[in-house]
Design a protein around this motif. Structure first.
Motif, short mmCIF file in Angstrom:
data_model
loop_
_atom_site.label_atom_id
_atom_site.label_comp_id
_atom_site.label_asym_id
_atom_site.label_seq_id
_atom_site.Cartn_x
_atom_site.Cartn_y
_atom_site.Cartn_z
N ILE A 74 45.26 -31.62 -78.29
CA ILE A 74 44.39 -32.78 -78.22
C ILE A 74 44.18 -33.16 -76.75
N ALA A 75 42.91 -33.12 -76.33
CA ALA A 75 42.56 -33.45 -74.95
C ALA A 75 42.05 -34.88 -74.84
N ARG A 76 41.50 -35.42 -75.94
CA ARG A 76 40.95 -36.78 -75.91
C ARG A 76 41.02 -37.38 -77.31
N LEU A 77 41.45 -38.63 -77.35
CA LEU A 77 41.48 -39.42 -78.59
C LEU A 77 40.65 -40.66 -78.34
N GLU A 78 39.64 -40.88 -79.18
CA GLU A 78 38.85 -42.11 -79.08
C GLU A 78 38.96 -42.83 -80.41
N LEU A 79 39.63 -43.98 -80.39
CA LEU A 79 39.90 -44.75 -81.61
C LEU A 79 38.85 -45.84 -81.82
N PHE A 80 38.52 -46.06 -83.09
CA PHE A 80 37.55 -47.08 -83.48
C PHE A 80 38.18 -47.95 -84.56
N TYR A 81 38.42 -49.22 -84.25
CA TYR A 81 38.95 -50.17 -85.24
C TYR A 81 38.74 -51.60 -84.72
N ASP A 82 38.88 -52.55 -85.61
CA ASP A 82 38.80 -53.96 -85.26
C ASP A 82 40.17 -54.37 -84.71
N ALA A 83 40.25 -54.67 -83.43
CA ALA A 83 41.52 -54.97 -82.76
C ALA A 83 41.99 -56.40 -82.95
N ARG A 84 41.15 -57.27 -83.51
CA ARG A 84 41.52 -58.69 -83.63
C ARG A 84 42.86 -58.93 -84.33
N PRO A 85 43.19 -58.21 -85.43
CA PRO A 85 44.48 -58.49 -86.08
C PRO A 85 45.69 -58.15 -85.21
N PHE A 86 45.51 -57.31 -84.20
CA PHE A 86 46.63 -56.86 -83.38
C PHE A 86 46.85 -57.73 -82.15
N GLY A 87 46.04 -58.74 -81.96
CA GLY A 87 46.16 -59.61 -80.80
C GLY A 87 47.47 -60.36 -80.72
N ASN A 88 48.11 -60.62 -81.86
CA ASN A 88 49.37 -61.37 -81.90
C ASN A 88 50.60 -60.48 -82.00
N LEU A 89 50.40 -59.17 -82.04
CA LEU A 89 51.54 -58.25 -82.22
C LEU A 89 52.12 -57.85 -80.89
#
Length: 116
Positions: free
Chosen positions: A101-116
């Motif tokens: 793996i040379a590149r990983l590009e993730l797509f998700y809604d990051a809002r739930p992780f703001g408090n973690l």
């Protein structure tokens, strides 16, 4: 090569389910790039540091779909995280170089992780 890359992508995420950082590392190029909604990292060690943090919050990953073309693989998966458990629908575009793996590009809604 596409089928091999898909198998490698699935093995990479199986290593997350197994919480096996050494197995995760075996799939990464030394100069791997990670692009995610919450930041970017370059190099195997930096990506592994991000993986360590990720492993502390995930319960499991269930791959829902997989597509491959040439040196790229795209996975759609459900990320089960937290207590109480919640699901985050996620996609990743992975680029492979010489089987790693040379590149990983993730797509998700990051809002739930703001408090973690």
């Amino acid at each position: 090569m596409t089928d091999q890359n898909i198998a490698s992508a699935e093995a990479y995420y199986k290593a997350y389910n197994d919480k096996d950082l050494k197995a995760i590392a075996r799939h990464l190029c030394p100069d791997v790039q990670l692009v995610a909604p919450m930041g970017e990292s370059s190099g195997r060690e930096a990506v592994l540091e991000a993986a360590k943090r990720y492993l502390t919050i995930i319960n499991s990953i269930e791959i829902r779909a997989r597509f491959g073309s040439g040196d790229q693989v795209m996975l759609a998966y459900d990320l089960n995280y937290g207590k109480p458990a919640a699901i985050c629908r996620t996609a990743v575009l992975m680029t492979f170089k010489e089987g790693l793996i040379a590149r990983l590009e993730l797509f998700y809604d990051a809002r739930p992780f703001g408090n973690l």
